[in-house]
Design a protein around this motif. Structure first.
Motif, PDB file in Angstrom:
ATOM      1  N   VAL A  12       1.463  -1.287  -0.666  1.00  0.00           N
ATOM      2  CA  VAL A  12      -0.261  -0.377   0.164  1.00  0.00           C
ATOM      3  C   VAL A  12       0.714   1.035  -0.278  1.00  0.00           C
ATOM      4  N   MET A  13       2.197   1.074   0.916  1.00  0.00           N
ATOM      5  CA  MET A  13       2.470   2.037   0.747  1.00  0.00           C
ATOM      6  C   MET A  13       3.843   2.683  -0.870  1.00  0.00           C
ATOM      7  N   HIS A  14       3.188   1.741  -1.185  1.00  0.00           N
ATOM      8  CA  HIS A  14       4.485   1.541  -2.757  1.00  0.00           C
ATOM      9  C   HIS A  14       6.447   0.796  -2.493  1.00  0.00           C
ATOM     10  N   LEU A  15       5.995   0.697  -1.478  1.00  0.00           N
ATOM     11  CA  LEU A  15       7.662  -0.029  -0.749  1.00  0.00           C
ATOM     12  C   LEU A  15       8.086  -1.136  -1.282  1.00  0.00           C
ATOM     13  N   LYS A  16       6.814  -1.933  -1.905  1.00  0.00           N
ATOM     14  CA  LYS A  16       7.114  -3.198  -2.573  1.00  0.00           C
ATOM     15  C   LYS A  16       6.442  -3.150  -3.576  1.00  0.00           C
ATOM     16  N   PRO A  17       6.175  -3.599  -4.865  1.00  0.00           N
ATOM     17  CA  PRO A  17       4.965  -3.927  -5.730  1.00  0.00           C
ATOM     18  C   PRO A  17       4.322  -4.730  -5.634  1.00  0.00           C
ATOM     19  N   LEU A  18       3.492  -4.471  -6.180  1.00  0.00           N
ATOM     20  CA  LEU A  18       2.401  -5.842  -6.411  1.00  0.00           C
ATOM     21  C   LEU A  18       2.174  -6.279  -7.740  1.00  0.00           C
TER      22      LEU A  18
END
Length: 164
Positions: free
Chosen positions: A85-91
């Motif tokens: 959600v925080m864009h620290l890890k890609p979905l």
């Protein structure tokens, strides 16, 4: 008899918790109502003659381990969802994975589904008893075999001794 006694205590505790009162009068009333419910619905609840609870001491011994493992999965899943959600890890590749029911009892399937759904990032979609699989939506389904392996490992290590 043990199953009746355990059910009586649990129903009485539930009654008192709903009332938010554990006064002696409420406990006594809860015992009377719970005993009445158990006696009236005995055939439905216990299938006629109650069966003994197998390995109850073993189940109680491993219950805290199962609860801790479930809580740990919830914590790990929460951090994974936060990272996405925080864009620290890609979905990367969310999707639905079919997991074999295996040797799980109907109660075991329900508990596995509940433990899976409690952990953020995964949830139960459907149980297909005819095909012998249950479907889980996973936040990261790039490797379906890894998802299956994780669920089977959790079952074998933590759940099987408590809820087979």
């Amino acid at each position: 008899m043990a199953r009746f006694a355990i059910s009586l205590v649990l129903l009485t505790l539930t009654f008192c918790a709903v009332l938010a009162s554990f006064s002696p009068g409420d406990i006594a009333l809860g015992l009377v109502i719970s005993a009445g419910v158990l006696l009236v619905f005995r055939g439905f609840l216990f299938g006629g003659r109650p069966k003994p609870m197998p390995d109850l001491p073993t189940r109680l011994l491993y219950l805290p381990v199962f609860v801790w493992a479930t809580l740990w999965n919830i914590i790990k899943g929460s951090f994974e969802v936060i990272a996405v959600v925080m864009h620290l890890k890609p979905l990367r590749e969310p999707g639905i994975v079919a997991i074999p029911i295996g040797e799980r009892t109907p109660t075991g399937v329900a508990v596995s589904a509940l433990a899976t759904t409690l952990s953020p990032g995964t949830y139960l979609v459907e149980v297909d008893h005819e095909r012998g699989v249950w479907y889980v939506h996973a936040l990261d389904a790039r490797d379906p075999d890894a998802v299956r392996r994780d669920h089977e490992e959790f079952y074998q290590k933590y759940q099987k001794r408590v809820f087979p």
